[in-house]
Design a protein around this motif. Structure first.
Motif, PDB file in Angstrom:
ATOM      1  N   VAL A 171       0.815  -1.218   0.000  1.00 20.98           N
ATOM      2  CA  VAL A 171       0.000   0.000   0.000  1.00 20.98           C
ATOM      3  C   VAL A 171       0.846   1.263   0.000  1.00 20.98           C
ATOM      4  CG1 VAL A 171      -1.849  -1.203   1.238  1.00 20.98           C
ATOM      5  CG2 VAL A 171      -0.233   0.188   2.527  1.00 20.98           C
ATOM      6  N   ILE A 172       0.252   2.315  -0.477  1.00 17.77           N
ATOM      7  CA  ILE A 172       0.816   3.656  -0.365  1.00 17.77           C
ATOM      8  C   ILE A 172      -0.126   4.412   0.563  1.00 17.77           C
ATOM      9  CG2 ILE A 172      -0.372   4.572  -2.399  1.00 17.77           C
ATOM     10  CD1 ILE A 172       2.219   6.241  -2.896  1.00 17.77           C
ATOM     11  N   VAL A 173       0.467   5.223   1.468  1.00 14.02           N
ATOM     12  CA  VAL A 173      -0.314   5.960   2.466  1.00 14.02           C
ATOM     13  C   VAL A 173      -0.235   7.449   2.148  1.00 14.02           C
ATOM     14  CG1 VAL A 173      -0.504   6.548   4.912  1.00 14.02           C
ATOM     15  CG2 VAL A 173       0.098   4.212   4.218  1.00 14.02           C
ATOM     16  N   LEU A 174      -1.395   8.094   2.139  1.00 11.66           N
ATOM     17  CA  LEU A 174      -1.492   9.538   1.954  1.00 11.66           C
ATOM     18  C   LEU A 174      -1.869  10.165   3.291  1.00 11.66           C
ATOM     19  CD1 LEU A 174      -3.637   9.513  -1.329  1.00 11.66           C
ATOM     20  CD2 LEU A 174      -1.133   9.453  -1.124  1.00 11.66           C
ATOM     21  N   GLU A 175      -1.022  11.013   3.807  1.00  7.90           N
ATOM     22  CA  GLU A 175      -1.238  11.640   5.124  1.00  7.90           C
ATOM     23  C   GLU A 175      -0.845  13.108   5.043  1.00  7.90           C
ATOM     24  OE1 GLU A 175      -2.300  11.197   8.169  1.00  7.90           O
ATOM     25  OE2 GLU A 175      -2.693   9.055   8.234  1.00  7.90           O
ATOM     26  N   ASP A 176      -1.424  13.904   5.943  1.00  6.78           N
ATOM     27  CA  ASP A 176      -1.096  15.321   6.008  1.00  6.78           C
ATOM     28  C   ASP A 176      -0.115  15.666   7.116  1.00  6.78           C
ATOM     29  OD1 ASP A 176      -3.243  14.756   7.879  1.00  6.78           O
ATOM     30  OD2 ASP A 176      -3.345  16.905   8.219  1.00  6.78           O
ATOM     31  N   SER A 177       0.194  14.698   7.971  1.00  2.94           N
ATOM     32  CA  SER A 177       1.095  15.007   9.091  1.00  2.94           C
ATOM     33  C   SER A 177       1.943  13.788   9.444  1.00  2.94           C
ATOM     34  CB  SER A 177       0.290  15.433  10.321  1.00  2.94           C
ATOM     35  OG  SER A 177      -0.389  14.329  10.865  1.00  2.94           O
ATOM     36  N   ASP A 178       3.042  14.069  10.132  1.00  2.00           N
ATOM     37  CA  ASP A 178       3.919  12.988  10.579  1.00  2.00           C
ATOM     38  C   ASP A 178       3.219  12.072  11.579  1.00  2.00           C
ATOM     39  OD1 ASP A 178       5.942  13.967   8.997  1.00  2.00           O
ATOM     40  OD2 ASP A 178       6.903  15.087  10.618  1.00  2.00           O
ATOM     41  N   ILE A 179       2.302  12.622  12.360  1.00  2.00           N
ATOM     42  CA  ILE A 179       1.585  11.823  13.361  1.00  2.00           C
ATOM     43  C   ILE A 179       0.835  10.670  12.707  1.00  2.00           C
ATOM     44  CG2 ILE A 179      -0.411  11.911  14.927  1.00  2.00           C
ATOM     45  CD1 ILE A 179       0.668  14.563  15.934  1.00  2.00           C
ATOM     46  N   GLY A 180       0.362  10.891  11.483  1.00  2.00           N
ATOM     47  CA  GLY A 180      -0.439   9.876  10.810  1.00  2.00           C
ATOM     48  C   GLY A 180       0.332   8.669  10.318  1.00  2.00           C
ATOM     49  N   VAL A 181       1.629   8.802  10.153  1.00  2.00           N
ATOM     50  CA  VAL A 181       2.390   7.675   9.599  1.00  2.00           C
ATOM     51  C   VAL A 181       3.391   7.078  10.574  1.00  2.00           C
ATOM     52  CG1 VAL A 181       2.150   8.210   7.188  1.00  2.00           C
ATOM     53  CG2 VAL A 181       3.983   9.276   8.450  1.00  2.00           C
TER      54      VAL A 181
END
Length: 181
Positions: A171-181
Motif C-alpha cells: 500500500v501507499i499511504v497519503l497523510e497530512d502530518s507525521d503523526i499519521g504515519v
C-alpha cells in the motif's frame, strides 16, 4: 495512465488515505465545532486556529479533551455536541466533489482498494464522506471507533491491512502530518 504507471513501478495494490486535511480541508470546521462543544459544557476555549493546530494536530476529540484535562464525565456530551455541530457545518461548507469521486474511481480501477484511515470517529467520517459524495465509492473506512489506540499508534493501519488482506509493502499511504504515519 499515471495510476497504471505507478502501479507497475511500485507494486502498489491499494491506497490508504487519511481523511481530514488530506482528502478534504476540514481543519477549520473541526476547530469551530470543537470550540462550540467546549463552550457549551465548559469555560474552556481554544483561542486561535494556530493554537488548535499546534496542540491538537491529528488528535481525535477524546484525546483533545484528555490533553485539556476536561473531566471524563463530560466527554460523551462534548463529543456528541462536537459531532452534531461538525455535521451541521459540513453541510454548510463542504460540497460534493465530482473530481475527487472520479479520481477515487480511477484509482480503484488501476491500483486497487481505496481505504480511508482516519482518527475521526465514524459519525464525523461518515458526515464528510457523504457530503463529498464518496462514502459509497471508497472501498473501506477504518476510523477511531474501530481501534483502541489512535494514530500515531499503528493499530488503525494494522486493522485496515487485515481487512484488505495486504501487507504494508502493498500500500501507499497519503497523510497530512507525521503523526499519521
Amino acid at each position: 495512465q499515471d495510476f497504471e504507471k505507478a502501479k507497475n513501478e511500485m507494486s502498489i495494490k491499494a491506497i490508504f488515505s487519511d481523511l481530514d486535511n488530506t482528502i478534504v480541508n476540514s481543519g477549520d470546521i473541526h476547530y469551530s465545532a470543537f470550540n462550540y462543544a467546549l463552550q457549551k459544557y465548559t469555560s474552556t476555549i481554544i483561542a486561535t486556529k494556530e493554537e488548535y493546530d499546534n496542540r491538537f494536530n491529528s488528535c481525535n476529540t477524546k484525546t483533545k479533551l484528555e490533553i485539556l484535562g476536561i473531566p471524563k464525565e463530560l466527554h460523551t456530551s462534548i463529543i456528541q455536541a462536537k459531532n452534531d455541530e461538525f455535521a451541521k457545518l459540513v453541510k454548510q461548507h463542504i460540497k460534493k466533489d465530482i473530481i475527487l469521486m472520479e479520481l477515487i474511481e480511477r484509482a480503484k480501477i488501476f491500483i486497487g482498494p481505496f481505504v480511508v484511515v482516519t482518527n475521526s470517529n465514524s459519525q464525523t467520517a461518515n458526515s464528510l464522506l457523504t457530503v463529498l459524495g464518496i462514502k459509497d465509492i471508497v472501498s473501506l473506512i477504518v476510523d477511531a471507533d474501530d481501534v483502541k489506540n489512535f494514530k500515531p499508534a499503528g493499530d488503525i493501519y494494522v486493522k485496515a491491512l487485515k481487512k484488505v488482506g495486504m501487507s504494508p509493502d502493498d500500500v501507499i499511504v497519503l497523510e497530512d502530518s507525521d503523526i499519521g504515519v
